[in-house]
Design an enzyme around this catalytic site. Structure first.
Site, mmCIF file in Angstrom:
data_model
loop_
_atom_site.group_PDB
_atom_site.id
_atom_site.type_symbol
_atom_site.label_atom_id
_atom_site.label_comp_id
_atom_site.label_asym_id
_atom_site.label_seq_id
_atom_site.Cartn_x
_atom_site.Cartn_y
_atom_site.Cartn_z
ATOM 1 C CD GLU A 50 9.933 86.428 75.449
ATOM 2 O OE1 GLU A 50 10.204 85.547 74.612
ATOM 3 O OE2 GLU A 50 10.628 86.628 76.451
ATOM 4 C CG HIS A 65 13.277 84.416 70.840
ATOM 5 N ND1 HIS A 65 13.475 85.569 71.552
ATOM 6 C CD2 HIS A 65 12.460 83.648 71.607
ATOM 7 C CE1 HIS A 65 12.828 85.507 72.700
ATOM 8 N NE2 HIS A 65 12.191 84.355 72.757
HETATM 9 CO CO CO Z 1 11.284 83.860 74.510
#
Ligand code: CO
Length: 132
Positions: free
Chosen positions: A128, A7
């Site tokens: 991330e 994402h």
């Molecule tokens: Co995230």
């Protein structure tokens, strides 16, 4: 080592306004807001077919995105998340290469272990890594 782009997270000052733009101007599949108290954010997931966009709005006093929005009041890209098969190995490779891993792995917004890598060590982008 790297897997899919899981994402792209965008911090926004007003979740409803931002979600409406993705729905109405892009015709995207926009989910319902979910309050994630333990992460200090309310999130809306947008399915882009090949990946996801996550719109993040601060929730509570100690939201981890409050400082970002103070610096970027109109919103902005907060982080991108890549899937990795082995989080410990990926984090060790980062550290060996001189990139700062921020803290210990913890359970992320999707219920899977994640770590973050310092944006100053990744061309200004907070990374991330999510174990999938
Ligand atoms: Co995230």
């Amino acid at each position: 080592m790297i897997g899919r782009l899981n994402h792209i997270a965008i911090a926004v000052p007003d979740l409803a306004v931002a979600a409406a733009k993705y729905r109405d101007l892009l015709g995207a599949l926009v989910g319902q807001p979910q309050a994630l108290l333990e992460h200090g954010v309310t999130v809306v997931f947008i399915d882009t077919g090949n990946s996801k966009v996550e719109l993040l709005e601060p929730l509570g006093e100690d939201s981890p995105i409050a400082g970002f929005l103070a610096k970027n009041p109109g919103g902005g890209m907060h982080h991108i998340c890549f899937e990795v098969p082995d989080l410990a190995a990926a984090a060790a490779r980062m550290v060996a290469g001189g990139a700062r891993v921020l803290g210990e792995p913890k359970i992320g917004a999707h219920g899977r272990p994640v770590v973050f890598v310092h944006p100053k060590d990744f061309d200004g982008v907070l990374i991330e890594l999510e174990e999938v």
